[in-house]
Scaffold this motif. Structure first.
Motif, PDB file in Angstrom:
ATOM      1  N   ALA A  48     -31.087 -19.861 -33.068  1.00  0.00           N
ATOM      2  CA  ALA A  48     -30.244 -20.552 -32.095  1.00  0.00           C
ATOM      3  C   ALA A  48     -29.678 -21.862 -32.643  1.00  0.00           C
ATOM      4  CB  ALA A  48     -31.029 -20.790 -30.796  1.00  0.00           C
ATOM      5  N   PRO A  49     -30.500 -22.757 -33.229  1.00  0.00           N
ATOM      6  CA  PRO A  49     -29.925 -23.999 -33.764  1.00  0.00           C
ATOM      7  C   PRO A  49     -28.866 -23.752 -34.838  1.00  0.00           C
ATOM      8  CG  PRO A  49     -32.301 -24.212 -33.573  1.00  0.00           C
ATOM      9  CD  PRO A  49     -31.985 -22.772 -33.288  1.00  0.00           C
ATOM     10  N   LEU A  50     -29.135 -22.814 -35.737  1.00  0.00           N
ATOM     11  CA  LEU A  50     -28.167 -22.545 -36.807  1.00  0.00           C
ATOM     12  C   LEU A  50     -26.896 -21.917 -36.250  1.00  0.00           C
ATOM     13  CD1 LEU A  50     -30.572 -21.270 -39.623  1.00  0.00           C
ATOM     14  CD2 LEU A  50     -29.302 -23.412 -39.574  1.00  0.00           C
ATOM     15  N   TRP A  51     -27.051 -20.994 -35.289  1.00  0.00           N
ATOM     16  CA  TRP A  51     -25.862 -20.368 -34.705  1.00  0.00           C
ATOM     17  C   TRP A  51     -24.992 -21.398 -33.986  1.00  0.00           C
ATOM     18  CZ3 TRP A  51     -22.558 -16.590 -34.586  1.00  0.00           C
ATOM     19  CH2 TRP A  51     -21.690 -16.486 -33.488  1.00  0.00           C
ATOM     20  N   LEU A  52     -25.631 -22.262 -33.202  1.00  0.00           N
ATOM     21  CA  LEU A  52     -24.868 -23.277 -32.468  1.00  0.00           C
ATOM     22  C   LEU A  52     -24.109 -24.188 -33.419  1.00  0.00           C
ATOM     23  CD1 LEU A  52     -27.519 -24.177 -29.752  1.00  0.00           C
ATOM     24  CD2 LEU A  52     -25.241 -23.235 -29.305  1.00  0.00           C
ATOM     25  N   SER A  53     -24.762 -24.595 -34.503  1.00  0.00           N
ATOM     26  CA  SER A  53     -24.106 -25.468 -35.455  1.00  0.00           C
ATOM     27  C   SER A  53     -22.974 -24.740 -36.176  1.00  0.00           C
ATOM     28  CB  SER A  53     -25.126 -25.992 -36.478  1.00  0.00           C
ATOM     29  OG  SER A  53     -24.602 -27.073 -37.205  1.00  0.00           O
ATOM     30  N   TYR A  54     -23.192 -23.464 -36.514  1.00  0.00           N
ATOM     31  CA  TYR A  54     -22.149 -22.657 -37.160  1.00  0.00           C
ATOM     32  C   TYR A  54     -20.962 -22.447 -36.227  1.00  0.00           C
ATOM     33  CZ  TYR A  54     -19.747 -18.352 -38.459  1.00  0.00           C
ATOM     34  OH  TYR A  54     -18.777 -17.413 -38.724  1.00  0.00           O
TER      35      TYR A  54
ATOM     36  N   ALA B  72     -16.592 -12.646 -28.191  1.00  0.00           N
ATOM     37  CA  ALA B  72     -17.124 -11.515 -28.950  1.00  0.00           C
ATOM     38  C   ALA B  72     -18.121 -11.965 -30.009  1.00  0.00           C
ATOM     39  CB  ALA B  72     -15.976 -10.743 -29.604  1.00  0.00           C
ATOM     40  N   GLU B  73     -17.858 -13.102 -30.648  1.00  0.00           N
ATOM     41  CA  GLU B  73     -18.758 -13.564 -31.707  1.00  0.00           C
ATOM     42  C   GLU B  73     -20.141 -13.903 -31.165  1.00  0.00           C
ATOM     43  OE1 GLU B  73     -16.780 -16.589 -34.194  1.00  0.00           O
ATOM     44  OE2 GLU B  73     -16.637 -14.935 -35.619  1.00  0.00           O
ATOM     45  N   GLN B  74     -20.211 -14.425 -29.953  1.00  0.00           N
ATOM     46  CA  GLN B  74     -21.524 -14.713 -29.376  1.00  0.00           C
ATOM     47  C   GLN B  74     -22.194 -13.443 -28.864  1.00  0.00           C
ATOM     48  OE1 GLN B  74     -22.733 -18.091 -27.364  1.00  0.00           O
ATOM     49  NE2 GLN B  74     -20.896 -19.309 -27.691  1.00  0.00           N
ATOM     50  N   MET B  75     -21.406 -12.541 -28.262  1.00  0.00           N
ATOM     51  CA  MET B  75     -21.994 -11.333 -27.694  1.00  0.00           C
ATOM     52  C   MET B  75     -22.559 -10.397 -28.757  1.00  0.00           C
ATOM     53  SD  MET B  75     -19.387 -10.426 -24.543  1.00  0.00           S
ATOM     54  CE  MET B  75     -20.348  -8.973 -24.070  1.00  0.00           C
ATOM     55  N   GLN B  76     -22.018 -10.474 -29.992  1.00  0.00           N
ATOM     56  CA  GLN B  76     -22.507  -9.573 -31.033  1.00  0.00           C
ATOM     57  C   GLN B  76     -23.955  -9.868 -31.413  1.00  0.00           C
ATOM     58  OE1 GLN B  76     -20.953  -9.959 -35.021  1.00  0.00           O
ATOM     59  NE2 GLN B  76     -20.400 -12.108 -34.685  1.00  0.00           N
ATOM     60  N   LEU B  77     -24.451 -11.068 -31.048  1.00  0.00           N
ATOM     61  CA  LEU B  77     -25.838 -11.389 -31.342  1.00  0.00           C
ATOM     62  C   LEU B  77     -26.795 -10.531 -30.525  1.00  0.00           C
ATOM     63  CD1 LEU B  77     -25.658 -15.292 -31.437  1.00  0.00           C
ATOM     64  CD2 LEU B  77     -25.755 -13.737 -33.375  1.00  0.00           C
TER      65      LEU B  77
ATOM     66  N   MET C 244     -24.908 -13.214 -41.297  1.00  0.00           N
ATOM     67  CA  MET C 244     -23.565 -13.230 -40.727  1.00  0.00           C
ATOM     68  C   MET C 244     -22.565 -12.459 -41.587  1.00  0.00           C
ATOM     69  SD  MET C 244     -23.724 -14.912 -37.898  1.00  0.00           S
ATOM     70  CE  MET C 244     -21.997 -15.264 -37.603  1.00  0.00           C
ATOM     71  N   ARG C 245     -22.911 -12.230 -42.849  1.00  0.00           N
ATOM     72  CA  ARG C 245     -21.996 -11.540 -43.766  1.00  0.00           C
ATOM     73  C   ARG C 245     -22.576 -10.217 -44.223  1.00  0.00           C
ATOM     74  NH1 ARG C 245     -17.899 -14.926 -47.304  1.00  0.00           N
ATOM     75  NH2 ARG C 245     -17.004 -12.868 -47.155  1.00  0.00           N
ATOM     76  N   LYS C 246     -23.382  -9.606 -43.386  1.00  0.00           N
ATOM     77  CA  LYS C 246     -24.028  -8.353 -43.751  1.00  0.00           C
ATOM     78  C   LYS C 246     -22.984  -7.316 -44.162  1.00  0.00           C
ATOM     79  CE  LYS C 246     -27.663  -5.241 -42.155  1.00  0.00           C
ATOM     80  NZ  LYS C 246     -28.530  -4.861 -41.019  1.00  0.00           N
TER      81      LYS C 246
ATOM     82  N   CYS D  39     -20.865 -19.072 -49.217  1.00  0.00           N
ATOM     83  CA  CYS D  39     -22.019 -19.517 -50.002  1.00  0.00           C
ATOM     84  C   CYS D  39     -23.130 -18.470 -50.008  1.00  0.00           C
ATOM     85  CB  CYS D  39     -22.553 -20.839 -49.453  1.00  0.00           C
ATOM     86  SG  CYS D  39     -21.343 -22.192 -49.540  1.00  0.00           S
ATOM     87  N   ALA D  40     -23.104 -17.544 -49.039  1.00  0.00           N
ATOM     88  CA  ALA D  40     -24.116 -16.486 -48.982  1.00  0.00           C
ATOM     89  C   ALA D  40     -23.955 -15.490 -50.116  1.00  0.00           C
ATOM     90  CB  ALA D  40     -24.031 -15.757 -47.637  1.00  0.00           C
ATOM     91  N   VAL D  41     -22.816 -15.504 -50.803  1.00  0.00           N
ATOM     92  CA  VAL D  41     -22.589 -14.603 -51.931  1.00  0.00           C
ATOM     93  C   VAL D  41     -23.588 -14.892 -53.047  1.00  0.00           C
ATOM     94  CG1 VAL D  41     -20.919 -13.894 -53.698  1.00  0.00           C
ATOM     95  CG2 VAL D  41     -20.134 -14.485 -51.397  1.00  0.00           C
ATOM     96  N   PHE D  42     -23.966 -16.156 -53.182  1.00  0.00           N
ATOM     97  CA  PHE D  42     -24.791 -16.571 -54.309  1.00  0.00           C
ATOM     98  C   PHE D  42     -26.278 -16.415 -53.982  1.00  0.00           C
ATOM     99  CE2 PHE D  42     -20.747 -18.686 -54.458  1.00  0.00           C
ATOM    100  CZ  PHE D  42     -20.373 -18.549 -55.783  1.00  0.00           C
ATOM    101  N   PRO D  43     -27.120 -16.273 -55.019  1.00  0.00           N
ATOM    102  CA  PRO D  43     -28.563 -16.101 -54.759  1.00  0.00           C
ATOM    103  C   PRO D  43     -29.197 -17.386 -54.233  1.00  0.00           C
ATOM    104  CG  PRO D  43     -28.112 -16.231 -57.122  1.00  0.00           C
ATOM    105  CD  PRO D  43     -26.786 -16.171 -56.450  1.00  0.00           C
ATOM    106  N   LYS D  44     -30.399 -17.256 -53.697  1.00  0.00           N
ATOM    107  CA  LYS D  44     -31.126 -18.431 -53.214  1.00  0.00           C
ATOM    108  C   LYS D  44     -31.368 -19.411 -54.346  1.00  0.00           C
ATOM    109  CE  LYS D  44     -33.560 -16.404 -49.276  1.00  0.00           C
ATOM    110  NZ  LYS D  44     -34.865 -16.095 -48.675  1.00  0.00           N
ATOM    111  N   ASP D  45     -31.432 -20.688 -53.986  1.00  0.00           N
ATOM    112  CA  ASP D  45     -31.681 -21.781 -54.931  1.00  0.00           C
ATOM    113  C   ASP D  45     -30.541 -21.976 -55.922  1.00  0.00           C
ATOM    114  OD1 ASP D  45     -34.270 -22.603 -53.986  1.00  0.00           O
ATOM    115  OD2 ASP D  45     -35.083 -20.780 -54.881  1.00  0.00           O
ATOM    116  N   TYR D  46     -29.392 -21.390 -55.630  1.00  0.00           N
ATOM    117  CA  TYR D  46     -28.232 -21.563 -56.497  1.00  0.00           C
ATOM    118  C   TYR D  46     -27.733 -23.003 -56.390  1.00  0.00           C
ATOM    119  CZ  TYR D  46     -23.688 -20.578 -58.655  1.00  0.00           C
ATOM    120  OH  TYR D  46     -22.589 -20.573 -59.479  1.00  0.00           O
ATOM    121  N   ILE D  47     -27.357 -23.581 -57.517  1.00  0.00           N
ATOM    122  CA  ILE D  47     -26.821 -24.944 -57.523  1.00  0.00           C
ATOM    123  C   ILE D  47     -25.304 -24.860 -57.389  1.00  0.00           C
ATOM    124  CG2 ILE D  47     -26.543 -27.059 -58.853  1.00  0.00           C
ATOM    125  CD1 ILE D  47     -29.207 -26.432 -60.212  1.00  0.00           C
ATOM    126  N   PHE D  48     -24.787 -25.336 -56.262  1.00  0.00           N
ATOM    127  CA  PHE D  48     -23.345 -25.326 -56.012  1.00  0.00           C
ATOM    128  C   PHE D  48     -22.710 -26.582 -56.611  1.00  0.00           C
ATOM    129  CE2 PHE D  48     -25.125 -22.853 -52.493  1.00  0.00           C
ATOM    130  CZ  PHE D  48     -24.368 -21.691 -52.585  1.00  0.00           C
TER     131      PHE D  48
END
Length: 950
Positions: free
Chosen positions: A416-422, A52-57, A513-515, A436-445
């Motif tokens: 595709a590369p990011l999905w495969l790695s995820y 299901a996770e792949q088909m949702q793409l 992925m966290r829409k 990590c998507a909760v935080f804004p871009k360029d956020y220092i973790f």
């Protein structure tokens, strides 16, 4: 994410069934059957989730179905957590009131009618919620059967492989050497009369092509570093907020922006800071197409700077480059990597730690995969990092043949590369990445903070063999090794990652992925409420960023997000005191509440109603006390009240927080104290940054350290009042703690002195066996301190010893690598006693593992860094002490002499050092004159590559 949530819920359901929790809700008919039905439904769903996770793409209907599944899983997790917490708190109450051997008999007979009534009400409430959620899940299962899902091979209990590995630092960027040379030449070329006073050089290219990486290479180039007097790097927000950018520029210039909120005042401060300087300003990831926003800043920067100053801009849009003022000759459009360059970068990661036979076996498939990277460096790096962990040709062929490559998305070649790695991540690790998507871009973790946030959300679980924090560290390293993180800041001692960032394209992928699950919103002067109105009220995680300190109110609309599990505030809203009670009343699902530096003066007493709360950060606020109600937060794992200088005591019932693992009470003011009683009940505590010892005799709380045997890392002990008996100190039983490695001792706040000597306190402490870092501050004794347990120390800091006239014989320490001696106002001379050489003969018969004689054969045998700051120090002896059999400080790399205005010269063994790489002399006028080129001391140390005189 859905798969991970389902896994968590199933784990809880199995636990409930195994412990026969159904009997606990026996007053509600049918609940046990409902729990078993829930488990059956979730197991059926889990069996098809991989497909299901792949088909949702590709199919929107499946994506919608997955969203419904996530929502019901979140809600079920909340209900089960509520019920489990109620049972545990009830059991804990019985344990507190009755001896263990009577608990079972008294559980049912000793509970008051009112308590029983509340318990019955809770059982009905939980039972009804479970039934309602089961009805929702029935519909999801029925819809599942309409899709053509494939069952996971091997069923739903596939073992998850463990991935831990070192991070690969690519020392060179493939295919960009020529581009780097071109940019460096453009930046350093002399300006002609026809050129503008400030040239703007632009790097243009699509996302993931390596613009930022190339800009970083140029920024850190040695020639560039020496050519420009000032260098500033700014990550530009999409809104191109001029005030925010000017503040970032000032911070890059090490200038304070406190009390400067008006743009004009900020611009004037920048002009003052760069006057007479040639500077380089890098503006990374610019999107703005409004030239008026840029012109005011650019015109201001022109005033006062030297000719040859430059802007370096990275952007995905050539139009932006033109707007920023780049001529056609000042724009470098980055092309894709050539096939050979792409293969070289890909193989650097994919073949890491593989032998030549494995490389030969996999190269054919690897070259086909590298072709699919389409010349994008980020794609090559991501896929290479993924295949680094796969060693068979079948695994590599599976990546090449995955149907995700069939998805056409012209705007995002990295999907595709990011999905495969995820998708290759273990199921339980995926939520950690997506969070990590909760935080804004360029956020220092910050690594350790991120791990604590993962813990609070239930992503990390304790096992019999491994603690949550250890698992979190392994998973963080695994994500870094997969190239999900970048821009690493590492610990100089052990090389461990301390901080990192996330590439913009990786961040975009995680957000996709966290829409509708998370959002971050910036409050910067515009209508905040309108920004929030479009966000789904089913969101679970939120970050609210305030760009102007104290200028804007906290948006009231946040109260309507009743399903929030994370509320993180970054910045300083003006109305947090008024907003906090409403937040607590409405956000009952919160697991993380992070409100640092928000001007909070009072914590509402009803905070204890947030039963799911696990992470509370109230640091750097104006809180005067913590309510007792906070001690009802049974699930609390992290409590941070560091920097809250008004807090004088912790709640009396803090021992009830039996799951607390991290407690931070750091006070920036050394003289401040917090009364800390009841900590002996916190047996799960792993981190305690400071422990404040108050009282003596029967009133002493030092015994509170006795049961804290799981503490890790560092601990600082502050003393208030005096200690009358060494046996009192022994009650701390620090020697039982096997995981503490750093110990700080502050004696300065004690009112009385010398009831027992400070050195007696040190000896009585019997510190943990693995201590290798020791700081002793405000020591008030008159004899040198060198207790018997000091021999294994690697770092020593001796600060503000008011009465000591001689520095202790630290040269005897065989493992000492770093030493700081500061604030000893009575020290006027440092001689052979410092080296420990005179004591050697007397101590040769020491029967310890390493004799003093052996230790002093070479004084300071491993010392690498030495820092002195002694305002009355006049003489440093050392003439004639270097000979054939005793080389002094043979490993010294760095010497820092600070605020030693009376010191006349360095000893011979420093002048003769062949290992010294850095010599810094600061606020030490006599020495400064000697070490100027041509001065008395210059010939002796001119070979030292880095000499700085301030």
């Amino acid at each position: 994410m859905a798969a991970a949530l389902v896994s968590v819920v199933l784990e809880q359901l199995r636990s409930m069934i195994a412990q026969k929790v159904g009997n606990e809700v026996g007053l509600v008919a049918g609940v046990e059957n409902e729990v078993q039905k829930l488990e059956s439904n979730f197991r059926a769903i889990q069996a098809v989730l991989a497909d299901a996770e792949q088909m949702q793409l590709k199919e929107e209907s499946i994506k919608r179905w997955m969203g419904q599944l996530k929502d019901v899983s979140y809600d079920m997790d909340d209900v089960l957590d509520e019920w489990r917490t109620a049972i545990a708190k009830s059991q804990m109450k019985v344990n507190d009131e009755h001896p263990p051997n009577t608990i079972r008999r008294l559980c049912s007979s000793m509970i008051s009618p009112r308590s029983r009534s509340r318990e019955v009400g809770l059982r009905f409430d939980v039972a009804n919620k479970i039934k309602t959620l089961n009805d929702r899940l029935d519909g999801i299962v029925r819809e599942k059967n309409t899709f053509d899902f494939k069952l996971s091979e091997g069923g739903p209990n596939l073992p998850e492989h463990k991935i831990t590995a070192s991070v690969i630092d690519a020392t060179e960027i493939k295919g960009r050497e020529k581009d780097k040379g071109t940019i460096v030449k453009m930046l350093m070329s002399e300006s002609s009369d026809q050129e503008p006073a400030l040239r703007t050089i632009s790097l243009v290219g699509m996302g993931g092509i390596g613009k930022t990486t190339l800009a970083q290479l140029v920024y850190n180039d040695h020639e560039v570093e020496t050519h420009f007097g000032k260098r500033i790097w700014v990550c530009v927000p999409e809104s191109f907020d001029e005030t925010r950018i000017t503040k970032a520029i000032l911070e890059g210039l090490n200038e304070s922006t406190r009390d400067l909120n008006e743009l004009q005042a900020l611009l004037l401060r920048i002009q003052e800071s760069i006057r007479g300087e040639r500077f380089l300003l890098v503006l990374d990831d610019v999107w703005n197409e409004d030239s008026t926003k840029w012109e005011q800043l650019k015109n201001s920067l022109k005033r006062g700077c030297l000719p040859g100053s430059r802007f370096l801009v990275t952007t995905r849009n050539k139009k932006v480059a033109n707007i920023m003022g780049s001529s056609s000759t000042d724009i470098l459009e980055l092309g894709l990597l050539t096939p050979d360059e792409c293969w070289s970068l890909f193989s650097q990661f994919a073949f890491f730690e593989k032998n030549s036979r494995q490389r030969e076996n996999l190269e054919g498939t690897g070259r086909k995969i590298a072709e699919r990277c389409k010349g994008l460096p980020l794609a090559a790096k991501t896929l290479g990092s993924l295949l680094r962990f796969k060693r068979s040709r079948a695994e590599w062929e599976s990546v090449f043949n995955n149907h995700v490559w069939e998805i056409e998305d012209a705007e995002d070649k990295l999907l595709a590369p990011l999905w495969l790695s995820y998708h290759d991540l273990p199921t339980k690790m995926r939520p950690c990445f997506l969070y990590c998507a909760v935080f804004p871009k360029d956020y220092i973790f910050k690594r350790d903070t991120l791990i604590k946030l993962w813990m609070a959300q239930g992503f990390l679980r304790e096992t019999q063999n491994q603690e949550m924090e250890v698992t979190g560290g392994e998973w963080f390293e695994a994500l870094a090794a997969r190239s999900f993180f970048q821009d690493f800041e590492k610990d100089k001692d052990d090389g461990r990652i301390i901080e990192c960032k996330m590439h913009d394209m990786v961040h975009d992928f995680a957000q996709s992925m966290r829409k509708n699950e998370s959002f971050s919103v910036e409050i910067d002067g515009g209508p905040a409420e309108s920004k929030i109105d479009s966000i789904s009220r089913d969101a679970r995680h939120s970050v609210v960023v305030f760009r102007n300190d104290g200028a804007y109110s906290f948006p009231a609309t946040i109260h309507s997000f009743k399903k929030l599990r994370s509320l993180i505030v970054d910045g300083f809203p003006s109305s947090m005191n008024a907003a906090l009670p409403n937040l607590i009343d409405n956000l009952s699902c919160l697991r993380t509440l992070k409100l640092p530096g928000c001007g909070i003066e009072e914590v509402p007493s009803n905070i204890g109603k947030l039963i799911h709360l696990r992470h509370v950060d109230l640091s750097w606020n104006e809180i005067k006390e913590l309510p007792e109600g906070m001690c009802e937060l049974y699930n609390m794992q992290t409590l941070d009240v560091s920097g809250c200088s008004e807090v004088l005591k912790l709640p009396n019932s803090i021992g009830k927080l039996i799951k607390l693992r991290h407690l931070s009470v750091y006070h920036w003011d050394d003289s401040s104290f917090v009364e800390m009683r009841g900590l002996e009940g916190l047996g799960c505590l792993r981190e305690l940054d400071e422990f404040h010892v108050s009282g003596s005799g029967e009133g002493s709380n030092i015994g509170g350290l006795k049961n804290l045997n799981h503490l890790q890392g560092s601990l600082e002990i502050k003393w208030l009042g005096d200690v009358k008996d060494p046996d009192e100190v022994k009650k701390a039983e620090l020697k039982s703690n096997k995981n503490l490695t750093q110990l700080g001792l502050r004696f300065g706040s004690r009112i009385e002195r010398r009831v027992i000597r400070d050195d007696e306190i040190l000896e009585a402490l019997e510190p943990p066996p693995k201590i290798d870092w020791l700081g002793i501050y405000d020591y008030q004794g008159i004899i040198q301190v060198l207790p018997s347990w000091i021999n294994k120390l690697r770092v020593v800091r001796l600060i503000n010893w008011g009465k000591i006239e001689n520095v202790p014989p630290l040269g005897k320490l065989p493992f000492l690598e770093e030493l700081i001696v500061q604030g000893m106002e009575s020290v006027r001379k440092v001689g052979s006693e410092f080296l420990g050489m005179e004591a050697a003969a007397a101590d040769d018969d020491d029967d310890s593992d390493i004799s003093i004689g052996e230790m002093t054969a070479s004084p300071f045998p491993r010392l690498k860094s030495l820092h002195f700051s002694l305002v009355n120090w006049e003489e440093w002896e050392g003439e004639g002490r270097r000979n054939e059999d005793k080389t002094i400080m043979p490993s010294l790399r760095s010497l820092f002499i600070q605020n030693c205005p009376k010191l006349k010269a360095l000893p011979d063994y420093i002048y003769q050092s062949t290992t010294l790489e850095k010599l810094i002399i600061y606020e030490s006028a006599i020495l400064k004159e000697q070490f100027k080129e041509g001065g008395k001391g210059w010939p002796n140390t001119s070979h030292t590559p880095n000499i700085r005189l301030h």
